[in-house]
Write an enzyme that holds these catalytic residues in place. Structure first.
Site, mmCIF file in Angstrom:
data_model
loop_
_atom_site.group_PDB
_atom_site.id
_atom_site.type_symbol
_atom_site.label_atom_id
_atom_site.label_comp_id
_atom_site.label_asym_id
_atom_site.label_seq_id
_atom_site.Cartn_x
_atom_site.Cartn_y
_atom_site.Cartn_z
ATOM 1 N N LYS A 258 0.846 -1.199 0.000
ATOM 2 C CA LYS A 258 0.000 0.000 0.000
ATOM 3 C C LYS A 258 0.879 1.244 0.000
ATOM 4 O O LYS A 258 1.691 1.443 0.898
ATOM 5 C CB LYS A 258 -0.910 0.004 1.228
ATOM 6 N N ASP A 263 -2.484 10.150 3.902
ATOM 7 C CA ASP A 263 -3.892 9.774 4.050
ATOM 8 C C ASP A 263 -4.609 10.786 4.944
ATOM 9 O O ASP A 263 -4.557 10.697 6.169
ATOM 10 C CB ASP A 263 -3.992 8.355 4.648
ATOM 11 N N LYS A 270 -10.202 12.696 8.286
ATOM 12 C CA LYS A 270 -9.751 12.276 9.614
ATOM 13 C C LYS A 270 -9.772 13.467 10.570
ATOM 14 O O LYS A 270 -9.853 14.619 10.154
ATOM 15 C CB LYS A 270 -8.304 11.743 9.527
ATOM 16 N N ASP A 281 1.587 6.098 5.666
ATOM 17 C CA ASP A 281 0.641 5.211 4.986
ATOM 18 C C ASP A 281 1.197 4.585 3.702
ATOM 19 O O ASP A 281 0.497 3.857 3.005
ATOM 20 C CB ASP A 281 -0.666 5.968 4.703
ATOM 21 N N GLU A 342 -9.345 3.727 2.025
ATOM 22 C CA GLU A 342 -8.808 3.856 0.663
ATOM 23 C C GLU A 342 -7.737 2.825 0.346
ATOM 24 O O GLU A 342 -7.487 2.529 -0.816
ATOM 25 C CB GLU A 342 -8.250 5.269 0.454
ATOM 26 N N ARG A 344 -7.626 -0.414 0.807
ATOM 27 C CA ARG A 344 -8.163 -1.609 0.150
ATOM 28 C C ARG A 344 -8.545 -1.298 -1.298
ATOM 29 O O ARG A 344 -8.528 -2.187 -2.152
ATOM 30 C CB ARG A 344 -9.354 -2.146 0.952
#
Ligand code: BES
Ligand code: ZN
Ligand code: ZN
Length: 493
Positions: A258, A263, A270, A281, A342, A344
């Site tokens: 990933k 993020d 968030k 991330d 996001e 996945r």
């Protein structure tokens, strides 16, 4: 910091410090060589007086060094001998080096830690080398006045361990590279710049590199990577690196990581606090790239397909919106009900592409869910899989490397949690089993190939420093992955 190997006896080896390991309790026999004979009675006395127990990473500096060529001795605890893994020795090495590096010294000598354990001299050499390189790294990147002052020279007292030294250096550099990339802030690391950094590393090696830009992603029908990347001024990318170390082998390992370079959560934004560490991330992407580069440097007999979907998850008028439906490369559709789930999404396209490129075994690594941290704590990664034998191989590699990972179940009952009213699946599964529902979505894109998903959300980034390394990126899982690719030929699956 130069690292040199020497066979000169510590009795005469000149250094500012001599680092010597000692086990906890009486079970561990310490070295029986000349140095051992000199120091063992002293260690026994320190134990008796309660000054030093030998607990893992415990440090005791001694300013009485008669009988050695060093000015001072630093004892470092190794814990119980029966618990010793390469990680134990790496950490003890790091703890000693970091403690010394609070001040500037010229020369630090390390005896080969771990004598008396079940590890071979080669394994111990590799572990100590790795520990030295990892501990040299720091969060000092943007500081004018550095906190860490590594010595000019480290002398490692080992005999005839060239291959083990080289392996330790390669592993150490791979972990360091991963930590470093995670520590660099999102102003410097975005999909395009990530690819440039990889290109620089890969140039001199036997690796092929291809990068899909937004236009190519559209041609390849990778709607999920594009969807996540839409909100940012930095275009998304898919980086594909190939290492062909075993041309005759019909197996190909795909390592998928990933790579969300920042993020924010997107429109499902968030909290301020939740965003503070979200430069981490892309740790999964950095660790699979570092592993593939290490495999090439070590010339391991394996074929690796390394894929990292890269995107910056940002809110804007162009962002993917809750309720949107994205179509992945394999034609399956995902209803996006939370733009913060996001990881996945970007992984779904990358996994499907890995299958198209002929992967026979898959491992993906991702800082995927806060739920995995709730389940397992900060130090342990979650392992989810569709194949018991393949998952055991990954768990065994982690156990040999000394990294903490633990399996979570993938019962089919979890599937219904991500059923969507409008698409093939939805990208959130509700409050319960959040690490598993994340993995369940990914499972739809691996076409039943043996696959292991490793959720490193907890261990990838440390908010506090530990004795053996700085806070920030940890490089967690790189040691396990290098162990996995090193054992590939011996453990045919
Ligand atoms: N990158 C985060 C997961 C994460 C959290 C990594 C903390 C490291 C530390 C991921 O994209 C995320 O936000 N996941 C959501 C999923 C939820 C919306 C289903 C989460 O875990 O809250
Ligand atoms: Zn997120
Ligand atoms: Zn994320």
């Amino acid at each position: 910091m130069k690292i040199e190997c020497t066979t000169t006896s510590p009795a005469t080896l000149e250094a500012d410090w001599l680092v010597v390991g000692a086990w906890e309790g009486v079970g561990g026999k310490n070295s029986n060589d000349a140095l051992g004979k000199l120091l063992n009675p002293r260690i026994a006395k320190l134990r008796e007086s309660g000054d030093f127990e030998g607990k893992a990473n415990e440090l005791l500096p001694i300013y009485e060094s008669a009988g050695t060529g060093a000015r001072r001795i630093l004892f470092v605890g190794l814990g119980k001998v029966e618990n010793c893994t390469p990680m134990t020795l790496s950490k003890a090495t790091g703890a000693a080096l970091r403690s010394i590096a609070r001040k500037k010294f010229e020369t630090v000598a390390f005896t080969l830690l771990g004598d008396g354990s079940k590890l071979t001299p080669a394994e111990r050499t590799t572990a100590v080398m790795t520990g030295l390189l990892v501990a040299e790294g720091s969060q000092d990147i943007y500081r004018a006045k550095k906190n860490r002052k590594p010595p000019e020279t480290v002398l490692l007292v080992v005999s005839k361990q060239d291959a083990a030294v080289a392996r330790g250096r390669t592993i150490g550099e791979a972990v360091r590279w991963t930590m470093d990339l995670v520590n660099h802030p999102p102003i410097d690391i975005y999909p395009e710049s990530f690819c440039e950094r990889v290109r620089k590393e890969a140039e001199s090696l036997d690796l092929s590199l291809e990068v899909f830009d937004a236009k190519k992603l559209a041609e390849e029908k990778m709607g999920c990577i594009l969807g996540v990347g839409k909100g940012s001024d930095h275009e998304p990318r898919l980086l594909i690196m190939k290492y062909q170390g075993a041309p005759g082998d019909d197996r190909t390992l795909a390592l998928v990581g990933k790579g969300v370079t920042f993020d924010s959560g997107g429109l499902s934004i968030k909290t301020a606090e939740g965003m503070m560490t979200m430069k981490c991330d892309m740790a999964g992407a950095a660790s699979v790239v570092a592993t593939t580069i290490a495999a090439a440097r070590l010339k391991l007999p394996i074929n690796i397909l390394c894929l990292t979907p890269l995107a910056e998850n940002m809110p804007s008028s162009r962002s993917v919106k809750p309720g949107d439906v994205l179509t992945a490369k394999n034609g399956m559709t995902i209803e996006v009900l939370n733009t913060d789930a996001e990881g996945r999404l970007v992984l779904s396209d990358a996994l499907a592409h890995a299958v198209d490129l002929g992967a026979t075994h898959i491992v993906d690594v991702a800082t995927l869910t806060g739920a995995c941290m709730v389940a397992l704590g900060l130090g342990t990664a979650g392992v989810m899989s569709n194949d018991e034998a393949w998952s055991k191989q990954v768990l065994d590699a982690a156990s040999s490397a000394g990294e903490r990972v633990w399996p979570l179940p993938m019962f089919e009952e979890y599937d219904e949690l991500i059923r969507s009213g409008i698409a093939d699946m939805k990208n959130i599964g509700g409050r319960w089993g959040g690490a598993i529902t994340g993995a369940k979505l990914l499972q739809n894109f691996v076409a039943e190939k043996p696959w292991v998903h490793i959720d490193i959300a907890g261990p990838a980034f440390a908010e506090k420093e530990s004795p053996h390394q700085d806070a920030g990126g940890t490089g967690f899982i790189v040691r396990t992955l290098i162990e996995l690719v090193s054992q590939w030929t011996s453990k045919k699956n």
